[in-house]
Design a protein around this motif. Structure first.
Motif, mmCIF file in Angstrom:
data_model
loop_
_atom_site.group_PDB
_atom_site.id
_atom_site.type_symbol
_atom_site.label_atom_id
_atom_site.label_comp_id
_atom_site.label_asym_id
_atom_site.label_seq_id
_atom_site.Cartn_x
_atom_site.Cartn_y
_atom_site.Cartn_z
ATOM 1 N N GLY A 166 0.786 -1.236 0.000
ATOM 2 C CA GLY A 166 0.000 0.000 0.000
ATOM 3 C C GLY A 166 0.810 1.273 0.000
ATOM 4 O O GLY A 166 0.260 2.366 -0.149
ATOM 5 N N ARG A 167 2.134 1.156 0.159
ATOM 6 C CA ARG A 167 2.945 2.383 0.252
ATOM 7 C C ARG A 167 2.946 3.154 -1.065
ATOM 8 O O ARG A 167 2.861 4.383 -1.078
ATOM 9 N N SER A 168 3.061 2.428 -2.175
ATOM 10 C CA SER A 168 3.109 3.099 -3.479
ATOM 11 C C SER A 168 1.796 3.822 -3.754
ATOM 12 O O SER A 168 1.787 4.984 -4.181
ATOM 13 N N ALA A 169 0.682 3.150 -3.485
ATOM 14 C CA ALA A 169 -0.633 3.765 -3.744
ATOM 15 C C ALA A 169 -0.848 4.991 -2.861
ATOM 16 O O ALA A 169 -1.360 6.023 -3.320
ATOM 17 N N ALA A 170 -0.434 4.890 -1.587
ATOM 18 C CA ALA A 170 -0.587 6.036 -0.685
ATOM 19 C C ALA A 170 0.299 7.190 -1.133
ATOM 20 O O ALA A 170 -0.112 8.361 -1.105
ATOM 21 N N GLY A 171 1.511 6.865 -1.575
ATOM 22 C CA GLY A 171 2.426 7.899 -2.055
ATOM 23 C C GLY A 171 1.865 8.604 -3.277
ATOM 24 O O GLY A 171 1.916 9.837 -3.384
ATOM 25 N N LEU A 172 1.294 7.826 -4.195
ATOM 26 C CA LEU A 172 0.685 8.427 -5.374
ATOM 27 C C LEU A 172 -0.484 9.321 -4.993
ATOM 28 O O LEU A 172 -0.645 10.426 -5.523
ATOM 29 N N ALA A 173 -1.315 8.859 -4.045
ATOM 30 C CA ALA A 173 -2.470 9.657 -3.614
ATOM 31 C C ALA A 173 -2.013 10.991 -3.024
ATOM 32 O O ALA A 173 -2.612 12.037 -3.298
ATOM 33 N N LEU A 174 -0.950 10.961 -2.225
ATOM 34 C CA LEU A 174 -0.409 12.209 -1.660
ATOM 35 C C LEU A 174 0.078 13.134 -2.772
ATOM 36 O O LEU A 174 -0.220 14.333 -2.779
ATOM 37 N N LEU A 175 0.830 12.582 -3.720
ATOM 38 C CA LEU A 175 1.366 13.397 -4.819
ATOM 39 C C LEU A 175 0.238 14.026 -5.629
ATOM 40 O O LEU A 175 0.284 15.208 -5.985
ATOM 41 N N LEU A 176 -0.775 13.215 -5.935
ATOM 42 C CA LEU A 176 -1.877 13.725 -6.763
ATOM 43 C C LEU A 176 -2.662 14.818 -6.039
ATOM 44 O O LEU A 176 -3.260 15.688 -6.668
ATOM 45 N N ALA A 177 -2.649 14.757 -4.698
ATOM 46 C CA ALA A 177 -3.357 15.784 -3.929
ATOM 47 C C ALA A 177 -2.469 16.997 -3.655
ATOM 48 O O ALA A 177 -2.872 17.911 -2.939
ATOM 49 N N GLY A 178 -1.243 16.992 -4.191
ATOM 50 C CA GLY A 178 -0.387 18.164 -4.073
ATOM 51 C C GLY A 178 0.548 18.150 -2.881
ATOM 52 O O GLY A 178 1.196 19.145 -2.589
ATOM 53 N N HIS A 179 0.637 17.016 -2.186
ATOM 54 C CA HIS A 179 1.570 16.899 -1.055
ATOM 55 C C HIS A 179 2.906 16.365 -1.564
ATOM 56 O O HIS A 179 2.941 15.606 -2.527
ATOM 57 N N PRO A 180 4.005 16.737 -0.886
ATOM 58 C CA PRO A 180 5.304 16.218 -1.326
ATOM 59 C C PRO A 180 5.383 14.693 -1.207
ATOM 60 O O PRO A 180 5.983 14.030 -2.029
ATOM 61 N N GLY A 181 4.764 14.151 -0.176
ATOM 62 C CA GLY A 181 4.628 12.692 -0.121
ATOM 63 C C GLY A 181 5.715 11.947 0.617
ATOM 64 O O GLY A 181 5.526 10.801 0.997
ATOM 65 N N GLY A 182 6.892 12.566 0.811
ATOM 66 C CA GLY A 182 7.938 11.955 1.644
ATOM 67 C C GLY A 182 8.305 10.541 1.222
ATOM 68 O O GLY A 182 8.418 10.236 0.041
ATOM 69 N N ASP A 183 8.509 9.676 2.224
ATOM 70 C CA ASP A 183 8.927 8.292 1.976
ATOM 71 C C ASP A 183 7.939 7.534 1.099
ATOM 72 O O ASP A 183 8.325 6.671 0.313
ATOM 73 N N LEU A 184 6.650 7.826 1.284
ATOM 74 C CA LEU A 184 5.646 7.084 0.520
ATOM 75 C C LEU A 184 5.725 7.442 -0.960
ATOM 76 O O LEU A 184 5.599 6.578 -1.830
#
Lengths: 355, 355
Positions: A166-184
């Protein structure tokens, strides 16, 4: 200098690396095809990454793109119980692409190949309106070693998984919402499959192995369908990256706060991290159903983590990098239950997109 | 039914063919990777065809696209002195692509693979805005057989070429000018490399071999650069498809007649062929410099014929499918002369496009 100005030969030289750096193969780069030395069994797979479908250049960078393209193919070789030894790259880019960008892409390709002990033995370049990175990964199996197929799971086997789903999907969701996303976000840009975990599973005596590219449930369902069995997952046994919960809180608060006035931040540094202030987290307790559902969706249906999913017969000592998450039993082929309840895989279908 | 409606598994099943149809390999389709049986030396190459760059779906069809994608990769395997045994396909298509179109593409892939005695052992599907067909072709060399490298040409060797150069380029020129194109267009849609010609050259004792993908001059220049020698071509020895002259006449008359009134044809059948009436041909005699130059440009710089270009040391019996077109001598590496005059390769650079 652009790719169009530099020409094909210059680009392929950057992509392929030094001509001498091709291991012990009879013919490496620069010929019509590569020629690989003797092998008892050769493992081969190919996959492509398409701009707009798999990545956006504003959300990743050329080096990570190169690493990801190699990593996801290496993962398929590991999933046969082998290690990867050679990489071929077919690249399509617009003519205005800068040679610096190609150099970064090549650096990522070579770094990720080196992580596997693999060498780049061939390349192809073409022009296109979007960037397409096609990789062919090749590995070998030692004499007498049986490949780990997807159809070998049997009732009574335990199900093991490497990494944190789930880390990749969570990271993508953060990026798409405009967050830097960090480790994810980093996990989304470059999936990590433990090198050696496929051979470890084979040596231990795994009965089946596959890699999780389309989502844990979807790929497990594929394995159980091929094997003619049912899988029961134990939700409490699933490994959970605590960052998933923080990401879910960030995104849920973002959804709730969409009417708020923006632009009040004084320092640009405030935007540099997606860490959520403790006060914000504390508004959601452990049992918040929206947060928990979001985390569970990522874990069960998030794709592109490229963890290895294996089944281990009773008595087999499971390698340390695998977390046990459930068991195999007789039942409807392809069915997967979570805490006893059948659940239809979401995840990614390459023809349909998200289900 | 569209690809998006059918889903990835259905598309891959059509692409890969019957699961049992994978030859003697330990693992064929449907797993993370294919596993190939023992080999003394494995030949591997990859290339992609991109819509808009390499093909237009209004000028070709899905079956021929599949054949071409396989044929151009098989040609690279033949050019190492091997025969092709396995094909992997990575396909990107828009979600609205019809399953019928996939079926035709797969039929072309399988037909061309079968022509080589090869089987399709793996596939990957993704969605994209344009169609991209990536193929990896794999062959084997028997024990002790030396691959035919690109850098083995030596002074005194004779230069041989299979097939008739320039047909693909002439066919494309006809298609782009709105002519049906006949045999030449067919040669553009599906290049033809004689199966077995690479192994024949190897058994005969060729010193170097490559395939002509970017143009005769450009690929010969690459071979002579790698070998550190110069090539002298004899223009009179170059094999000429008589259709090239007819195509040049058609296109030259078209250029000259661009001011003419169109739409006077009574029967649609009149458009069915690009044959030029005898009267039109007779306005150009054999020595017409515009026609001759056009034909010569196609022969020397036209790409994508995928003929095999080899060098044969003195005393070697050259296989019948090779036409002798010149000789190798000491000289500036990479230089190619035509009737004694050095000529800079035009042809195709994959990064720059046409030079």
């Amino acid at each position: 200098m652009t790719v169009a100005e530099a020409g094909e030969a210059a680009v392929l030289e950057v992509l392929s690396g030094a001509a001498g750096d091709v291991g012990d193969d009879p013919v490496g780069n620069g010929d019509d095809a590569a020629v690989l030395g003797p092998a008892d069994a050769t493992v081969v797979t190919t996959d492509m990454l398409v701009e707009g479908t798999h990545f956006r250049l504003d959300l990743t960078n050329w080096r990570d793109l190169g690493r990801r393209a190699v990593a996801q193919n290496v993962s398929d070789v590991l999933a046969m119980g082998a290690d990867c030894s050679r990489i071929l790259v077919a690249l399509a880019v617009p003519g205005h692409t800068e040679m610096d960008q190609i150099a970064h892409l090549a650096a990522g390709i070579h770094a990720e190949a080196a992580r596997s002990g693999a060498v780049v033995v061939g390349g192809d370049l073409t022009s296109a309106g979007v960037v397409v990175v096609g990789v062919t990964a090749i590995g070998t199996l030692p004499r007498g070693a049986a490949p780990l197929r997807i159809d070998g799971a049997r009732p009574g086997d335990r199900i093991g998984l490497t990494g944190l789903p789930g880390r990749s999907a969570a990271g993508l969701a953060l990026l798409l919402a405009g967050h830097p996303g960090g480790d994810l976000a980093a996990a989304h840009r470059v999936p990590h499959t433990p090198i050696g975990s496929g051979t470890a599973a084979r040596r231990a005596g795994a009965s089946a192995l596959t890699d999780v590219s389309d989502g844990l449930l979807r790929d497990l369902s594929g394995l159980t369908r091929a094997s003619g069995v049912t899988a029961d997952l134990d939700a409490a046994a699933l490994p959970v990256d605590p960052g998933l919960r923080r990401a879910a809180v960030t995104l849920t608060d973002g959804d709730a706060g969409k009417g708020k006035v923006k632009g009040q931040k004084q320092s640009p540094g405030d935007d540099d991290d997606n860490a959520v202030p403790a006060a914000a987290v504390s508004t959601h307790d452990e049992s918040d159903p929206i947060i928990s559902a979001r985390v569970m969706d990522w874990i069960l249906d998030g794709g592109e983590d490229h963890g290895l999913l294996g089944t281990f017969p009773p008595g087999v000592e499971v390698p340390a990098e695998f977390t046990l998450i459930g068991t195999i039993r007789e039942g409807a082929p392809g069915e997967v239950t979570v805490d006893g309840v059948a659940r239809t895989p979401g995840g990614w279908d390459s023809a349909r997109g998200a289900n």
